[in-house]
Design an enzyme around this catalytic site. Structure first.
Site, short mmCIF file in Angstrom:
data_model
loop_
_atom_site.label_atom_id
_atom_site.label_comp_id
_atom_site.label_asym_id
_atom_site.label_seq_id
_atom_site.Cartn_x
_atom_site.Cartn_y
_atom_site.Cartn_z
N SER A 1 19.98 37.26 43.74
CA SER A 1 19.30 36.46 42.72
C SER A 1 18.05 37.22 42.33
O SER A 1 17.52 38.03 43.11
CB SER A 1 18.89 35.10 43.30
OG SER A 1 17.98 34.44 42.44
N TYR B 1 14.92 30.42 50.03
CA TYR B 1 15.86 31.04 49.09
C TYR B 1 15.43 32.48 48.80
O TYR B 1 16.27 33.39 48.82
CB TYR B 1 15.89 30.21 47.80
CG TYR B 1 16.98 30.59 46.83
CD1 TYR B 1 18.31 30.28 47.09
CD2 TYR B 1 16.69 31.25 45.63
CE1 TYR B 1 19.31 30.61 46.19
CE2 TYR B 1 17.68 31.58 44.73
CZ TYR B 1 18.99 31.25 45.01
OH TYR B 1 19.99 31.58 44.12
P1 NAD Z 1 27.16 26.05 42.84
O1 NAD Z 1 26.35 25.13 43.69
O2 NAD Z 1 27.82 25.54 41.62
O3 NAD Z 1 28.24 26.81 43.73
C1 NAD Z 1 28.02 27.16 45.06
C2 NAD Z 1 29.31 26.92 45.84
O4 NAD Z 1 29.14 27.40 47.18
C3 NAD Z 1 29.69 25.43 45.92
O5 NAD Z 1 30.99 25.23 45.43
C4 NAD Z 1 29.57 25.11 47.40
O6 NAD Z 1 30.53 24.16 47.84
C5 NAD Z 1 29.81 26.48 48.03
N1 NAD Z 1 29.26 26.53 49.39
C6 NAD Z 1 28.04 26.14 49.82
N2 NAD Z 1 27.93 26.30 51.13
C7 NAD Z 1 29.11 26.82 51.57
C8 NAD Z 1 29.61 27.20 52.85
N3 NAD Z 1 28.88 27.07 53.96
N4 NAD Z 1 30.86 27.70 52.92
C9 NAD Z 1 31.61 27.82 51.81
N5 NAD Z 1 31.21 27.46 50.58
C10 NAD Z 1 29.96 26.97 50.47
O7 NAD Z 1 26.14 27.23 42.45
P2 NAD Z 1 26.36 28.55 41.53
O8 NAD Z 1 25.35 28.48 40.46
O9 NAD Z 1 27.79 28.75 41.20
O10 NAD Z 1 25.86 29.66 42.57
C11 NAD Z 1 26.70 30.67 43.12
C12 NAD Z 1 25.81 31.77 43.70
O11 NAD Z 1 24.99 32.31 42.68
C13 NAD Z 1 24.86 31.31 44.80
O12 NAD Z 1 24.81 32.30 45.83
C14 NAD Z 1 23.53 31.23 44.09
O13 NAD Z 1 22.45 31.38 44.98
C15 NAD Z 1 23.64 32.37 43.12
N6 NAD Z 1 22.76 32.28 41.94
C16 NAD Z 1 22.89 31.26 41.04
C17 NAD Z 1 22.04 31.22 39.95
C18 NAD Z 1 22.14 30.10 38.95
O14 NAD Z 1 21.20 29.92 38.17
N7 NAD Z 1 23.22 29.34 38.91
C19 NAD Z 1 21.07 32.20 39.76
C20 NAD Z 1 20.97 33.23 40.70
C21 NAD Z 1 21.83 33.27 41.77
#
Ligand code: NAD
Length: 262
Positions: A144, A157
């Site tokens: 991120s 985070y």
């Molecule tokens: P999201 O919450 O929609 O998806 C995250 C998924 O991870 C969920 O489906 C959840 O069930 C799963 N998860 C959580 N804990 C888990 C575990 N212990 N085992 C297996 N699965 C697990 O969020 P997203 O936006 O799709 O984020 C995905 C990745 O992108 C994350 O690592 C997040 O930190 C990163 N990210 C997101 C953004 C953003 O703005 N959306 C920005 C930077 C980084």
């Protein structure tokens, strides 16, 4: 660019979430089979149903990335069902609490590190073993922009995503001899989606000098910090993953690709 992934297979953790789902669509549309891993079985089943339209092999595997036994079992199941894995998108993650450093809850700090760092390590280890045994492949670890510049009120985070970038650099060196490339991807403000809504609401609730108390105002404050003055889309994140996995990136490893609008 449209990269071709016909006959290849990608394993995606957090495959039920916003970015995992968008990436699954992107790879399936370009011919790849998809193995989804997530804790959320109903949402994972919905994504798998949507992917049927691409006529590629799709498997779903319930997996808690914080438990190595679960991860090892899911990899075995994915390989059995899909033949082999070529790409691993190490994407499952948790945003954590929003609180000032002097108030940050200890149990949540542990939880964030357990999912975002220990979980990433578990998937990376299983991926390294499989890709080593099949003669190579590519891994993208989800970091991120919070792993490049620490944002306020997101102590755990930021710690976890700085760690993911470090892990990526070391793994790239360790796995280069096996023909495995390992890169990180760092989005900043992506939406609409669960994490975007959650962070505007929770940043507003902290009551810090950085953000307004109204989530609608926070949205605008955040967007104003982006040189391109807009959120990135889920598809734009998936594009970055596709590039890093593709042959176009064949000499790129240990890199952190920022998808941030500037
Ligand atoms: P999201 O919450 O929609 O998806 C995250 C998924 O991870 C969920 O489906 C959840 O069930 C799963 N998860 C959580 N804990 C888990 C575990 N212990 N085992 C297996 N699965 C697990 O969020 P997203 O936006 O799709 O984020 C995905 C990745 O992108 C994350 O690592 C997040 O930190 C990163 N990210 C997101 C953004 C953003 O703005 N959306 C920005 C930077 C980084």
């Amino acid at each position: 660019a449209t990269y071709q992934f016909a006959g290849k297979t990608i394993l995606i953790t957090g495959g039920a979430g916003d970015i995992g789902k968008a990436t699954a669509h992107r790879f399936a549309a370009n011919g790849a089979g998809v193995a989804l891993l997530d804790l959320n079985e109903p949402k994972m089943a919905e994504v798998a149903e949507e992917l049927k339209s691409y006529n590629v092999p799709v498997g779903t595997f319930r997996c808690d990335v914080t438990a190595f036994d679960d991860v090892a079992k899911a990899f075995t199941g994915a390989v059995e069902q899909l033949g082999r894995i070529d790409y691993v998108f190490n994407n499952a993650g948790y945003q954590g609490a929003f609180a000032k450093t002097d108030e940050y809850p200890e149990d949540d700090f542990q939880k964030v590190i357990n999912i975002n760092v220990v979980g990433v390590f578990h998937i990376l280890k299983a991926a390294a073993q499989h890709l080593r045994d099949v003669g190579g492949g590519a891994i993208v670890n989800m970091a991120s922009y919070a792993g490049v510049v620490g944002p306020p009120n997101m102590l755990a985070y930021a710690a976890s995503k700085f760690a993911v970038i470090g892990i990526t650099q070391t793994a790239a060196k360790d796995l280069a001899p096996y023909g495995i490339r390992v890169n990180a991807l760092s989005p900043a403000l992506i939406g609409p989606g669960f994490m975007w809504t959650r962070q505007t609401e929770l940043q507003a609730a902290v009551g810090s000098q950085y953000f307004d108390a109204d989530p609608k105002v926070v949205e605008q404050q955040m967007i104003n910090s982006v040189p391109m003055r807009r959120l990135g889309s889920l598809e734009e994140v998936a594009n970055g993953v596709a590039f890093l996995m593709s042959e176009e990136a064949s000499y790129i490893t240990g890199f952190n690709l920022e998808v941030t609008g500037g």
